[in-house]
Design a protein around this motif. Structure first.
Motif, short mmCIF file in Angstrom:
data_model
loop_
_atom_site.label_atom_id
_atom_site.label_comp_id
_atom_site.label_asym_id
_atom_site.label_seq_id
_atom_site.Cartn_x
_atom_site.Cartn_y
_atom_site.Cartn_z
N ALA A 94 35.57 -2.14 44.49
CA ALA A 94 36.55 -2.33 44.33
C ALA A 94 36.61 -2.27 46.65
CB ALA A 94 37.06 -1.99 43.60
N GLU A 95 36.78 0.14 46.79
CA GLU A 95 37.01 0.31 47.15
C GLU A 95 36.17 -0.07 48.79
OE1 GLU A 95 36.57 2.67 50.50
OE2 GLU A 95 34.18 3.00 49.32
N ILE A 96 35.20 -0.48 49.27
CA ILE A 96 34.92 -0.95 49.96
C ILE A 96 35.26 -2.65 50.48
CG2 ILE A 96 32.35 -2.20 50.88
CD1 ILE A 96 31.27 -0.79 49.11
N ALA A 97 35.56 -2.79 49.33
CA ALA A 97 36.76 -4.90 49.52
C ALA A 97 37.59 -4.40 49.95
CB ALA A 97 36.81 -5.52 48.46
N MET A 98 38.64 -3.66 49.81
CA MET A 98 39.52 -3.35 50.08
C MET A 98 39.90 -2.28 51.49
SD MET A 98 43.03 -3.60 50.37
CE MET A 98 44.15 -4.05 49.06
N GLU A 99 38.54 -1.19 51.97
CA GLU A 99 38.55 -0.41 52.91
C GLU A 99 38.24 -2.12 54.51
OE1 GLU A 99 35.67 2.77 55.04
OE2 GLU A 99 35.73 2.77 52.90
N HIS A 100 38.05 -2.41 53.71
CA HIS A 100 37.72 -3.57 54.79
C HIS A 100 38.36 -4.50 55.40
CE1 HIS A 100 34.18 -0.70 56.53
NE2 HIS A 100 33.94 -0.87 55.44
N SER A 101 39.92 -4.66 54.43
CA SER A 101 40.74 -5.15 54.33
C SER A 101 41.95 -4.95 54.53
CB SER A 101 41.10 -6.34 53.26
OG SER A 101 40.36 -6.69 52.02
N LEU A 102 42.03 -3.05 55.00
CA LEU A 102 43.28 -2.31 55.35
C LEU A 102 43.65 -3.15 56.86
CD1 LEU A 102 41.97 1.17 54.68
CD2 LEU A 102 43.57 -0.63 53.47
N GLY A 103 45.43 -3.06 56.70
CA GLY A 103 45.55 -3.58 58.02
C GLY A 103 45.91 -5.46 58.27
N LEU A 104 45.55 -6.36 57.19
CA LEU A 104 45.60 -7.16 56.90
C LEU A 104 47.04 -7.75 57.59
CD1 LEU A 104 43.17 -9.65 57.14
CD2 LEU A 104 43.41 -9.86 54.57
N THR A 105 46.66 -9.09 57.99
CA THR A 105 48.69 -8.90 58.11
C THR A 105 48.85 -10.40 57.64
OG1 THR A 105 48.35 -10.52 60.45
CG2 THR A 105 49.07 -8.01 60.65
N ILE A 152 27.80 7.51 44.32
CA ILE A 152 28.87 8.45 45.13
C ILE A 152 29.36 7.59 46.40
CG2 ILE A 152 28.40 10.59 45.77
CD1 ILE A 152 26.43 11.07 44.26
N HIS A 153 30.58 8.60 46.85
CA HIS A 153 30.76 7.91 48.20
C HIS A 153 32.07 8.86 48.63
CE1 HIS A 153 34.10 4.94 46.46
NE2 HIS A 153 33.30 5.48 45.28
N ARG A 154 32.07 8.62 50.29
CA ARG A 154 32.98 9.28 50.86
C ARG A 154 34.88 9.32 50.56
NH1 ARG A 154 35.96 12.40 51.29
NH2 ARG A 154 36.31 14.32 53.13
N VAL A 155 34.51 8.28 50.34
CA VAL A 155 36.36 7.51 50.27
C VAL A 155 36.27 7.01 48.38
CG1 VAL A 155 37.99 6.14 51.50
CG2 VAL A 155 36.20 6.73 52.42
N SER A 156 37.62 7.50 47.49
CA SER A 156 37.51 6.76 46.67
C SER A 156 38.29 5.62 46.38
CB SER A 156 38.15 7.68 45.50
OG SER A 156 39.46 8.11 46.18
N LEU A 157 38.17 4.80 45.56
CA LEU A 157 39.19 3.51 45.51
C LEU A 157 41.11 4.08 45.40
CD1 LEU A 157 40.25 0.90 44.59
CD2 LEU A 157 39.41 0.99 42.42
N ASP A 158 41.25 5.41 44.56
CA ASP A 158 42.52 6.28 44.70
C ASP A 158 42.76 6.13 46.05
OD1 ASP A 158 42.61 5.30 42.41
OD2 ASP A 158 41.82 7.83 41.97
N ASP A 159 42.10 6.60 47.60
CA ASP A 159 42.13 6.59 48.71
C ASP A 159 42.61 5.68 49.17
OD1 ASP A 159 41.97 9.61 47.91
OD2 ASP A 159 39.72 9.32 48.97
#
Length: 462
Positions: free
Chosen positions: A373-384, A420-427
């Motif tokens: 879930a985190e990966i998918a949103m991390e690479h959707s950030l800023g989508l207008t 285990i990953h550096r950026v959490s879904l909450d982040d």
């Protein structure tokens, strides 16, 4: 967790959950409240004011007819396309609505008052409805906010939030970290946690039946989409592609070779969003603008995974429960409204939800599901959100197909790791929320920036 999976996934009509479904529900609610006050029979005039994004893109999103039909007590869950078009044709000839289905009141789409540059404090999608008697005296008035996914609230209801029905679920969670702690302490999958919370409202057979109904509506939407051709409504003259793609793919891949899986995923997303753009029956997942992603990835989960081939119904139930758990976090902690945070809140949230659902079906741990879930949103950030002509067509239709593929990729990447990953879904949810807050209003469903102003409407061909 206060948002039910059945609030996140609800049956409605296109083209927009916030601009079509929400306003129709708000208008219907207004009539119900007017009836309770005793003012329905005395109403001689209705004033409709639309603010912010509802006014700026309401024409292309079908907001005006949605309000009128809602005032007649039509519901997005039950009205069908043919019924809607027939009734609208009559309204446009007569210029009179049947308020509550009973009281004749003069009202046309041209009577709706637009305030595109006025954004009310609570939310950019606002509408105010006012009823007057024959002497011009105000009988009842209310302001509603369509906050995404078909959710409608008044100013007072922002305190508790949508979906909060005064019942605390037994495994409530307000963050991904809380959700992971619950799965660890109870040795349960994310879908099991969500199921336990839904059991306070329905029995398990009822929950399964309702989730399978949602799946069936998604499938029916896809099947309707691949059966139709021609042009989508509006001045863009966007040609439907799903039917032609389906015929070609069926000839190329009669045995459903896994090597062609991505093509079928693209087709499902395309077909669903063409239906949405045409005003057809869809499932908000979690919004109409992103309605094709979860059906497309669920199609992949059902047809191209071991569990999906062995037990397609259990696959659909677990997939939707897991996706719903992740969707509730976006709804509670950020937003799923394109008018509030841009398309990252619609397509980004849907991609994140779908990635989580698929990761669980593929056998992922709760940590791997959260990572997907985190990966998918991390690479959707800023989508207008910059729909050309205010229509949910370009870039919305193709964007759903692209994001469905992103969901599958995110799930498969997560399963290659150990959770285990550096950026959490909450982040990443907090980042999405703050990014949306900082984003210029012209990129948030107003059609005043991006593709909407760069591309000339009269010469577009998708």
């Amino acid at each position: 967790m206060t948002v039910s999976v059945f609030d996140l996934f609800s049956v409605g009509i296109g083209p927009s959950s916030s601009h079509t479904v929400g306003p129709m529900r708000a208008a219907g609610r207004f009539v119900d409240e007017l009836t309770v006050t005793g003012g329905l029979a005395a109403t001689a005039m209705i004033r409709v004011d639309l603010y912010g994004s509802l006014a700026a893109t309401g024409l292309g999103h079908g907001t005006f007819p949605a309000v009128m039909l809602g005032l007649e007590r039509f519901r997005p869950e039950t009205i069908d396309s043919e019924q809607r078009e027939a009734r609208l044709a009559t309204l446009r000839v007569e210029g009179v609505i049947r308020l509550g289905g009973l009281v004749p009141v003069p009202l046309t789409e041209d009577d709706i008052v637009l305030h595109p540059l006025t954004v009310l404090d609570r939310h950019p999608n606002a509408m105010r409805l006012t009823a007057f008697d024959q002497h011009g005296r105000e009988l009842y008035a209310q302001t509603y906010f369509s906050i995404g996914g078909g959710f409608v609230v008044t100013a007072d209801e922002f305190i508790d939030g949508p979906g909060n029905r005064g019942i605390r679920p037994p495994m409530a969670f307000n963050s991904a970290s809380e959700l992971l702690r619950l799965t660890a302490s109870h040795r349960m999958a994310i879908s099991d946690v969500m199921l336990a919370n839904e059991l306070i409202r329905h029995t398990e057979p009822e929950i399964r039946a309702r989730l399978l109904h949602i799946r069936d509506v998604m499938v029916a939407c896809y099947e309707h989409g691949i059966s139709r051709d021609g042009f989508l409504p509006g001045p863009l003259r966007v040609r439907r592609r799903a039917r032609n793609w389906y015929e070609r793919l069926s000839n190329e891949d009669p045995s459903r070779d896994p090597a062609k899986a991505e093509d079928w995923v693209n087709l499902v997303a395309l077909a669903v969003n063409e239906e949405n753009a045409a005003g057809g029956r869809v499932v908000t997942a979690p919004t109409n603008g992103a309605a094709g992603i979860i059906p497309a990835v669920l199609h992949y989960a059902t047809n191209y995974t071991r569990m999906g081939q062995q037990d397609p119904e259990e696959t659909a139930v677990r997939f939707l429960l897991t996706a719903g758990a992740i969707g509730s976090l976006y709804k509670e902690r950020a937003s799923i409204s394109g008018a509030e945070v841009g398309c990252q809140g619609e397509v980004g949230s849907a991609a994140s939800m779908a990635a989580a659902g698929l990761a669980e079906i593929l056998g992922g741990t709760s940590e791997q599901v959260e990572n997907a879930a985190e990966i998918a949103m991390e690479h959707s950030l800023g989508l207008t959100c910059d729909p050309i002509g205010g229509l949910v067509q370009i870039p919305c239709i193709e964007r759903n197909a692209i994001s469905a593929g992103k969901s599958i990729n995110a799930a498969r990447m997560a399963l290659r790791g150990n959770g285990i990953h550096r950026v959490s879904l909450d982040d990443v949810i907090e980042t999405m929320r703050s990014t949306g807050r900082d984003m210029s209003a012209k990129y948030k469903e107003t059609s005043t920036g991006g593709l909407a102003v760069v591309v000339t409407v009269n010469h577009v061909e998708c």
